[in-house]
Design a protein around this motif. Structure first.
Motif, PDB file in Angstrom:
ATOM      1  N   GLN A   1       0.833  -1.198   0.000  1.00 56.76           N
ATOM      2  CA  GLN A   1       0.000   0.000   0.000  1.00 56.76           C
ATOM      3  C   GLN A   1       0.873   1.255   0.000  1.00 56.76           C
ATOM      4  N   LYS A   2       1.962   1.218   0.784  1.00 60.83           N
ATOM      5  CA  LYS A   2       2.870   2.367   0.863  1.00 60.83           C
ATOM      6  C   LYS A   2       3.533   2.620  -0.494  1.00 60.83           C
ATOM      7  N   VAL A   3       3.889   1.538  -1.205  1.00 58.59           N
ATOM      8  CA  VAL A   3       4.468   1.694  -2.546  1.00 58.59           C
ATOM      9  C   VAL A   3       3.465   2.382  -3.462  1.00 58.59           C
ATOM     10  N   GLY A   4       2.204   1.962  -3.380  1.00 59.80           N
ATOM     11  CA  GLY A   4       1.156   2.590  -4.185  1.00 59.80           C
ATOM     12  C   GLY A   4       0.991   4.063  -3.875  1.00 59.80           C
ATOM     13  N   GLU A   5       0.991   4.404  -2.587  1.00 58.29           N
ATOM     14  CA  GLU A   5       0.862   5.806  -2.177  1.00 58.29           C
ATOM     15  C   GLU A   5       2.017   6.640  -2.719  1.00 58.29           C
ATOM     16  N   GLU A   6       3.225   6.095  -2.595  1.00 58.11           N
ATOM     17  CA  GLU A   6       4.402   6.842  -3.060  1.00 58.11           C
ATOM     18  C   GLU A   6       4.383   7.002  -4.574  1.00 58.11           C
ATOM     19  N   ALA A   7       3.880   5.984  -5.291  1.00 56.72           N
ATOM     20  CA  ALA A   7       3.785   6.072  -6.750  1.00 56.72           C
ATOM     21  C   ALA A   7       2.819   7.187  -7.160  1.00 56.72           C
ATOM     22  N   VAL A   8       1.678   7.277  -6.473  1.00 51.21           N
ATOM     23  CA  VAL A   8       0.705   8.338  -6.764  1.00 51.21           C
ATOM     24  C   VAL A   8       1.318   9.705  -6.485  1.00 51.21           C
ATOM     25  N   GLU A   9       2.021   9.835  -5.343  1.00 49.76           N
ATOM     26  CA  GLU A   9       2.645  11.111  -5.002  1.00 49.76           C
ATOM     27  C   GLU A   9       3.704  11.501  -6.032  1.00 49.76           C
ATOM     28  N   LEU A  10       4.421  10.507  -6.562  1.00 47.97           N
ATOM     29  CA  LEU A  10       5.420  10.787  -7.595  1.00 47.97           C
ATOM     30  C   LEU A  10       4.749  11.292  -8.866  1.00 47.97           C
ATOM     31  N   VAL A  11       3.657  10.665  -9.262  1.00 52.30           N
ATOM     32  CA  VAL A  11       2.928  11.094 -10.460  1.00 52.30           C
ATOM     33  C   VAL A  11       2.434  12.531 -10.298  1.00 52.30           C
ATOM     34  N   ILE A  12       1.911  12.852  -9.127  1.00 50.49           N
ATOM     35  CA  ILE A  12       1.423  14.220  -8.873  1.00 50.49           C
ATOM     36  C   ILE A  12       2.571  15.215  -8.992  1.00 50.49           C
ATOM     37  N   GLU A  13       3.719  14.891  -8.376  1.00 49.13           N
ATOM     38  CA  GLU A  13       4.868  15.802  -8.438  1.00 49.13           C
ATOM     39  C   GLU A  13       5.423  15.926  -9.851  1.00 49.13           C
ATOM     40  N   ALA A  14       5.262  14.877 -10.656  1.00 48.67           N
ATOM     41  CA  ALA A  14       5.743  14.930 -12.045  1.00 48.67           C
ATOM     42  C   ALA A  14       5.000  16.002 -12.839  1.00 48.67           C
ATOM     43  N   MET A  15       3.771  16.318 -12.422  1.00 47.52           N
ATOM     44  CA  MET A  15       2.969  17.320 -13.120  1.00 47.52           C
ATOM     45  C   MET A  15       3.279  18.740 -12.644  1.00 47.52           C
ATOM     46  N   MET A  16       4.027  18.848 -11.563  1.00 48.60           N
ATOM     47  CA  MET A  16       4.375  20.160 -11.013  1.00 48.60           C
ATOM     48  C   MET A  16       5.729  20.601 -11.572  1.00 48.60           C
ATOM     49  N   ASP A  17       6.202  21.729 -11.093  1.00 51.36           N
ATOM     50  CA  ASP A  17       7.455  22.279 -11.621  1.00 51.36           C
ATOM     51  C   ASP A  17       8.500  22.423 -10.514  1.00 51.36           C
ATOM     52  N   ASN A  18       8.564  21.416  -9.646  1.00 53.77           N
ATOM     53  CA  ASN A  18       9.525  21.470  -8.548  1.00 53.77           C
ATOM     54  C   ASN A  18      10.363  20.197  -8.566  1.00 53.77           C
ATOM     55  N   ASP A  19      11.550  20.295  -9.130  1.00 54.46           N
ATOM     56  CA  ASP A  19      12.413  19.118  -9.282  1.00 54.46           C
ATOM     57  C   ASP A  19      12.819  18.511  -7.941  1.00 54.46           C
ATOM     58  N   GLU A  20      13.013  19.360  -6.926  1.00 53.16           N
ATOM     59  CA  GLU A  20      13.435  18.835  -5.625  1.00 53.16           C
ATOM     60  C   GLU A  20      12.350  17.968  -5.003  1.00 53.16           C
ATOM     61  N   LEU A  21      11.114  18.413  -5.061  1.00 53.44           N
ATOM     62  CA  LEU A  21      10.009  17.606  -4.533  1.00 53.44           C
ATOM     63  C   LEU A  21       9.840  16.325  -5.348  1.00 53.44           C
ATOM     64  N   PHE A  22      10.005  16.442  -6.662  1.00 51.26           N
ATOM     65  CA  PHE A  22       9.899  15.265  -7.529  1.00 51.26           C
ATOM     66  C   PHE A  22      10.971  14.236  -7.167  1.00 51.26           C
ATOM     67  N   LYS A  23      12.218  14.696  -6.972  1.00 53.79           N
ATOM     68  CA  LYS A  23      13.307  13.773  -6.605  1.00 53.79           C
ATOM     69  C   LYS A  23      13.043  13.132  -5.247  1.00 53.79           C
ATOM     70  N   GLY A  24      12.490  13.907  -4.322  1.00 51.24           N
ATOM     71  CA  GLY A  24      12.156  13.358  -3.008  1.00 51.24           C
ATOM     72  C   GLY A  24      11.124  12.249  -3.098  1.00 51.24           C
ATOM     73  N   GLU A  25      10.095  12.469  -3.906  1.00 48.36           N
ATOM     74  CA  GLU A  25       9.062  11.437  -4.072  1.00 48.36           C
ATOM     75  C   GLU A  25       9.618  10.215  -4.813  1.00 48.36           C
TER      76      GLU A  25
END
Length: 198
Positions: free
Chosen positions: A142-166
């Motif tokens: 479940q945690k892997v799924g949550e992190e995958a969703v958070e990564l997809v959301i960050e991929a749509m934003m313009d913040n590379d640091e947050l994207f790398k963190g996710e």
């Protein structure tokens, strides 16, 4: 008893490898005194053939090679030292004496895999990783799924640091899930390699 280098025929070659990137940094030679000093101080010391004396790598530049692991080959005539370099290894300023970049640190994932494995049976109140294991496979997945969703959301934003963190969070939790399932990272690499050959 572990193997010891055989210095009966003279100097023994010592291969120095970065413990994180697995890149070969340099080759030097050791006599028994250099080998003993290396083990005692946890810093690579060679016998310099040109200076005809012991030479600790970094004694001038301070780019020391801090010892992490030492292995002796089956014939006891070659030493492999995994080390953490404090800076460029070569006197020319290059990362390695083979003029290679030592920036590729993807091999560190193997090191992280071993850390995760060591926490599998640790106390849940002292280790976040151990607490994940104790919650069971379904919670880790479940945690892997949550992190995958958070990564997809960050991929749509313009913040590379947050994207790398996710991305880091997703990879970490995926490694925990692999360990929970008893599947080694090397097995996933083999699957990728097999696909690549097609």
């Amino acid at each position: 008893m572990s193997l010891q280098p055989d210095f009966s025929k003279g100097l023994v070659p010592a291969i120095i490898q970065d413990v994180n990137t697995l890149k070969v940094l340099m080759l030097g030679y050791m006599n028994e005194e250099a080998y003993t000093k290396t083990l005692a101080e946890n810093r690579v010391t060679f016998f310099s053939r040109s200076k005809n004396r012991l030479w600790t790598k970094g004694e001038t530049s301070e780019n020391y090679l801090d010892v992490v692991n030492v292995a002796i080959d089956c014939d006891q005539d070659t030493i492999l030292i995994q080390a953490k370099p404090a800076g460029p290894t070569c006197h020319t300023g290059s990362d390695t004496c083979f003029n290679e970049s030592n920036a590729d640190n993807a091999a560190w994932l193997d090191h992280l895999k071993h850390i995760i494995r060591s926490r599998k049976n640790a106390s849940a109140d002292t280790s976040y990783t151990a607490s994940l294991f104790q919650k069971g496979t379904h919670k880790v997945a479940q945690k892997v799924g949550e992190e995958a969703v958070e990564l997809v959301i960050e991929a749509m934003m313009d913040n590379d640091e947050l994207f790398k963190g996710e991305a880091a969070d997703l990879i970490f939790h995926l490694l925990v899930l692999l360990e929970d399932r008893g599947i080694g990272l090397e097995e996933i690499v083999k699957t990728l390699q097999a696909r690549h050959q097609k």
